[in-house]
Every structure is written in C-alpha cells, then in structure tokens.
Design an enzyme around this catalytic site. Structure first.
Site, PDB file in Angstrom:
ATOM      1  N   LYS A  80      17.356  12.882   2.766  1.00  0.00           N
ATOM      2  CA  LYS A  80      16.059  13.554   2.898  1.00  0.00           C
ATOM      3  C   LYS A  80      15.156  12.769   3.854  1.00  0.00           C
ATOM      4  O   LYS A  80      15.457  11.608   4.190  1.00  0.00           O
ATOM      5  CB  LYS A  80      15.405  13.677   1.514  1.00  0.00           C
ATOM      6  CG  LYS A  80      15.141  12.341   0.816  1.00  0.00           C
ATOM      7  CD  LYS A  80      14.746  12.523  -0.651  1.00  0.00           C
ATOM      8  CE  LYS A  80      14.517  11.183  -1.317  1.00  0.00           C
ATOM      9  NZ  LYS A  80      14.257  11.318  -2.764  1.00  0.00           N
TER      10      LYS A  80
ATOM     11  N   ARG B 202       8.337  14.929 -13.378  1.00  0.00           N
ATOM     12  CA  ARG B 202       8.038  15.195 -11.976  1.00  0.00           C
ATOM     13  C   ARG B 202       8.712  16.509 -11.565  1.00  0.00           C
ATOM     14  O   ARG B 202       8.029  17.459 -11.224  1.00  0.00           O
ATOM     15  CB  ARG B 202       8.527  14.018 -11.118  1.00  0.00           C
ATOM     16  CG  ARG B 202       8.091  14.071  -9.690  1.00  0.00           C
ATOM     17  CD  ARG B 202       8.608  12.899  -8.881  1.00  0.00           C
ATOM     18  NE  ARG B 202      10.056  12.932  -8.705  1.00  0.00           N
ATOM     19  CZ  ARG B 202      10.722  12.171  -7.847  1.00  0.00           C
ATOM     20  NH1 ARG B 202      10.075  11.279  -7.101  1.00  0.00           N
ATOM     21  NH2 ARG B 202      12.023  12.269  -7.725  1.00  0.00           N
TER      22      ARG B 202
ATOM     23  N   TYR C  92      -9.394  -5.314  17.479  1.00  0.00           N
ATOM     24  CA  TYR C  92     -10.510  -4.618  16.828  1.00  0.00           C
ATOM     25  C   TYR C  92     -11.168  -5.478  15.753  1.00  0.00           C
ATOM     26  O   TYR C  92     -10.494  -6.177  15.002  1.00  0.00           O
ATOM     27  CB  TYR C  92     -10.010  -3.332  16.167  1.00  0.00           C
ATOM     28  CG  TYR C  92      -9.777  -2.195  17.118  1.00  0.00           C
ATOM     29  CD1 TYR C  92     -10.788  -1.711  17.943  1.00  0.00           C
ATOM     30  CD2 TYR C  92      -8.532  -1.591  17.178  1.00  0.00           C
ATOM     31  CE1 TYR C  92     -10.559  -0.648  18.806  1.00  0.00           C
ATOM     32  CE2 TYR C  92      -8.290  -0.518  18.028  1.00  0.00           C
ATOM     33  CZ  TYR C  92      -9.315  -0.055  18.846  1.00  0.00           C
ATOM     34  OH  TYR C  92      -9.086   0.994  19.688  1.00  0.00           O
TER      35      TYR C  92
ATOM     36  N   MET D  69      -3.451   1.443  16.994  1.00  0.00           N
ATOM     37  CA  MET D  69      -2.566   2.611  16.956  1.00  0.00           C
ATOM     38  C   MET D  69      -1.271   2.357  17.721  1.00  0.00           C
ATOM     39  O   MET D  69      -0.187   2.722  17.272  1.00  0.00           O
ATOM     40  CB  MET D  69      -3.288   3.828  17.553  1.00  0.00           C
ATOM     41  CG  MET D  69      -2.488   5.108  17.412  1.00  0.00           C
ATOM     42  SD  MET D  69      -3.238   6.494  18.274  1.00  0.00           S
ATOM     43  CE  MET D  69      -4.737   6.713  17.329  1.00  0.00           C
TER      44      MET D  69
HETATM   45  C1  LIG Z   1      15.068  10.320  -3.374  1.00  0.00           C
HETATM   46  C2  LIG Z   1      15.947  10.677  -4.525  1.00  0.00           C
HETATM   47  C3  LIG Z   1      17.191  10.039  -4.707  1.00  0.00           C
HETATM   48  C4  LIG Z   1      17.589   8.818  -3.919  1.00  0.00           C
HETATM   49  O1  LIG Z   1      16.827   7.737  -4.395  1.00  0.00           O
HETATM   50  P1  LIG Z   1      16.973   6.242  -3.852  1.00  0.00           P
HETATM   51  O2  LIG Z   1      16.086   5.457  -4.728  1.00  0.00           O
HETATM   52  O3  LIG Z   1      16.511   6.276  -2.435  1.00  0.00           O
HETATM   53  O4  LIG Z   1      18.406   5.870  -3.973  1.00  0.00           O
HETATM   54  C5  LIG Z   1      18.024  10.520  -5.704  1.00  0.00           C
HETATM   55  N1  LIG Z   1      17.636  11.543  -6.509  1.00  0.00           N
HETATM   56  C6  LIG Z   1      16.439  12.152  -6.381  1.00  0.00           C
HETATM   57  C7  LIG Z   1      16.075  13.253  -7.299  1.00  0.00           C
HETATM   58  C8  LIG Z   1      15.544  11.733  -5.396  1.00  0.00           C
HETATM   59  O5  LIG Z   1      14.354  12.327  -5.281  1.00  0.00           O
END
Ligand SMILES: *Cc1c(COP(=O)(O)O)cnc(C)c1O
Length: 339
Positions: free
Chosen positions: A33, A128, A238, A286
């Site tokens: 992802k 969640r 800055y 930046m």
């Molecule tokens: C992001 C995620 C993972 C992977 O988690 P890591 O801590 O990066 O290994 C696995 N399962 C779900 C549901 C996630 O959101």
C-alpha cells in the site's frame, strides 16, 4: 542535476521477504500500500513476486491498477478497505479481492458482484476496521477466501493487547475452514501462535522496525549545491535558528520537507559524508538543508541522509516519528534508481 537520489535495493527487499517468510511455516503475503511504502508499488511488487510472494495487499482499489499492470493476471490482490461505493467496476476489471469490513459492505458486494471472491476483516479490539463481534456470525465466512484481523500493539511484544486480540480472533474464527490471517510484520515476529495461514508484512520488507534484522532497502544521497564560510555570530537559514559559534563551513544541500525530510528534523538530524557524521544546521526548508561540514577535510559532492550509517528508524527518531512516516512521505522529486 540538483535532485536527490533515492536508491532502492531490490535484492535487500527480496532478502527481507524471504527472512520474514522463513519465520513461519505458512504463506507470506506482501503489503504494498501507499505506493509500496513510498518506494514504488509496481517495481517493489514485481521483485517480491520474483522472490515468491503470491498475494499482495493494498489499502484502496485505486492502488491496485498499477499493481495489476506490473504483476499480470495471476497474483492475488487484496484490498484492506473492502468494497466501497464506486469500487465495483475496478474490483471486477482488475480481479481484486476486497476484505469486507461491515454488514453493509457484504451486502453491497454480494449484490454488485455475486460471483467475485471476497475476504472478511473482523475487529478483534483495535476498533479501526473490520466487522464487530456483535455483527459477526461465522456463517458470514462460508464463502470467504480469507478472514483477517489486525493487531494494535504487535510492535510491543509484551503488550497485553496481543494475547487478548489473539484469543478474540481464535474464538471468532473457531471452526472456520477458510484461511485466516492476523499478523503484519510485528505479529509475524510474535511467534507461531500468530501466524495462522497467511502473514501480511509491510514495513519489515522495506527495512523498518519492528523487524530489527531487516536489511536497509532505501538509500538517499543529496547533492551539495553550494558551500560558504560563516563568521562567529552569523546565522544560517530561516529564523536564524543556527548561529555559528566558531568559523563554520555550511553546505547547502538540495532536499527539504517537500521531499519528506520533515521540518521536525530541524536542528536534530544528522547526515553523512562517507563515514563521517555531519549535523544539520538550523531549520529544514522546503527544498534545502543547511549542514555544518566544518569538521570535514574536503567538500563532498553529496551527503547521505539514509543508508548504511542511518536507518529509516534512526532518521525517524530524530524527527520524533516512525520509519513508516518517513518512507511514505518521500515524494516524487527524487531520481529513483534500483540496484
Ligand atoms: C499496513 C497493514 C499491514 C502491514 O503492516 P506492517 O506493520 O507495515 O507490517 C498489515 N495489515 C493491515 C491491516 C495493515 O493496515
């Protein structure tokens, strides 16, 4: 050319997947992802498929299009966010498996795509995503490819929530014949009780904690654009946040918070000239960093901020964040090379 170089070590990535795979007797997927944790989902997924990964996970269906193009038709692509309104066409066209998160999503999926496989995500205490215990019945999983849940505290092996979520997962999935998955990187490290049929590591593949044995995957080298000498009392950057206490050589380096080198690193991060650490002087801009290179005996062409001398977690520590956030914030401006 003034852009920084982000080198991605695909051999290290593959070794990390194999090392995580070797921790369990069961199948190991790969979470890609957020554009493969910022490193390029297509490229990363292809390398992981070569290493042996057959199942991939992304957060949302839109992330699956470049992935399917890179992987071809066979590997399984699972979607954590499930089946949202507007997702149907892509789920069908790209042959995706949504992890359905609620009775509403189950109804939507069965109505829109009655023959398209799906998995289920259940909530075991993280609160969640996933079907809640009060909405859950095991019959829901009769045709599911996978029932999964996610651990809230797997990066803390002694946290009581791990065992509590494991027990809830076991009782909610008792008697199911379909595959089950509970562990991301942290869960895979908690041991065989957490492995079930499939583990889903993400961050460990990319060289991040909690997989302490991971090989670093990303290296960032930044070109020095200019150097100058400051007299005691002169300032740099800055807010005049750095003030020279001695005659000081400042190197101005091309990268800044627009490149994920977040402003919270101001005054705390370290860069490397070869093996020699050199401190960031003053605030992150930046597009630019100012670095105190007074103690070097030469003017380097580049300085390194991520690499063998500084892991993504060490850099994250300097900014009060986690490796995940650093990697996924790097942005589009680097020249990306693979090795
Ligand atoms: C992001 C995620 C993972 C992977 O988690 P890591 O801590 O990066 O290994 C696995 N399962 C779900 C549901 C996630 O959101």
């Amino acid at each position: 050319m003034a852009t920084g170089t982000l080198s991605i070590d695909l051999t290290a990535l593959q070794s990390n997947w194999k090392a995580l795979d070797a921790l369990s007797a069961t199948e190991t997927a790969a979470v890609v992802k957020a554009d493969g944790y910022g490193l390029g989902a297509g490229r990363v997924a292809k390398a992981l498929a070569q290493a042996g990964a057959r199942q991939f996970f992304v957060a949302v269906v839109e992330e699956a299009a470049p992935l399917r193009a890179a992987l071809g038709p066979d590997p399984v692509i699972n979607i954590f966010s499930g089946h949202m309104a507007g997702d149907t066409q892509m789920i069908a066209d790209l042959n995706l498996i949504p992890m359905l998160n609620s009775p509403e999503q189950i109804a939507r999926h069965k109505q829109a795509l009655p023959h398209q496989p799906y998995g289920l995500q259940i909530d075991t205490g993280m609160n969640r995503l996933g079907i809640e215990a009060y909405d859950w019945s095991p019959e829901m999983a009769a045709e599911a490819t996978l029932v999964m849940s996610h651990l809230a505290c797997a990066d803390e092996p002694n946290h009581a929530a791990n065992d509590a979520q494991l027990k809830t997962f076991l009782s909610m999935t008792a008697g199911l014949l379909c595959h089950r998955s509970l562990a991301a990187t942290g869960g895979a490290l908690l041991g065989p009780d957490y492995h079930f049929d499939l583990t889903r590591p993400g961050i460990g593949l990319y060289g991040g904690l909690p997989f302490a044995a991971a090989q670093p995957v990303a290296t960032i080298d930044l070109p020095v654009i200019q150097t100058r000498t400051l007299q005691p009392g002169e300032s740099a950057g800055y807010g005049c946040a750095f003030i020279a206490e001695r005659e000081t050589t400042i190197a101005t380096v091309s990268a800044g918070y627009a490149d994920g080198l977040i402003r919270a690193m101001s005054g705390t991060a370290t860069l490397y000239a070869g093996d020699t650490p050199v401190p960031l002087a003053g605030r992150v801009s930046m597009d630019l960093l100012t670095v105190d290179i007074t103690d070097l005996d030469h003017t380097p062409e580049t300085l390194q901020i991520l690499g063998p001398h500084q892991t993504v977690d060490q850099l994250a520590d300097a900014a009060g964040t986690i490796g995940y956030e650093i990697l996924t914030s790097l942005g589009p401006r680097y020249k990306r090379i693979t090795k």
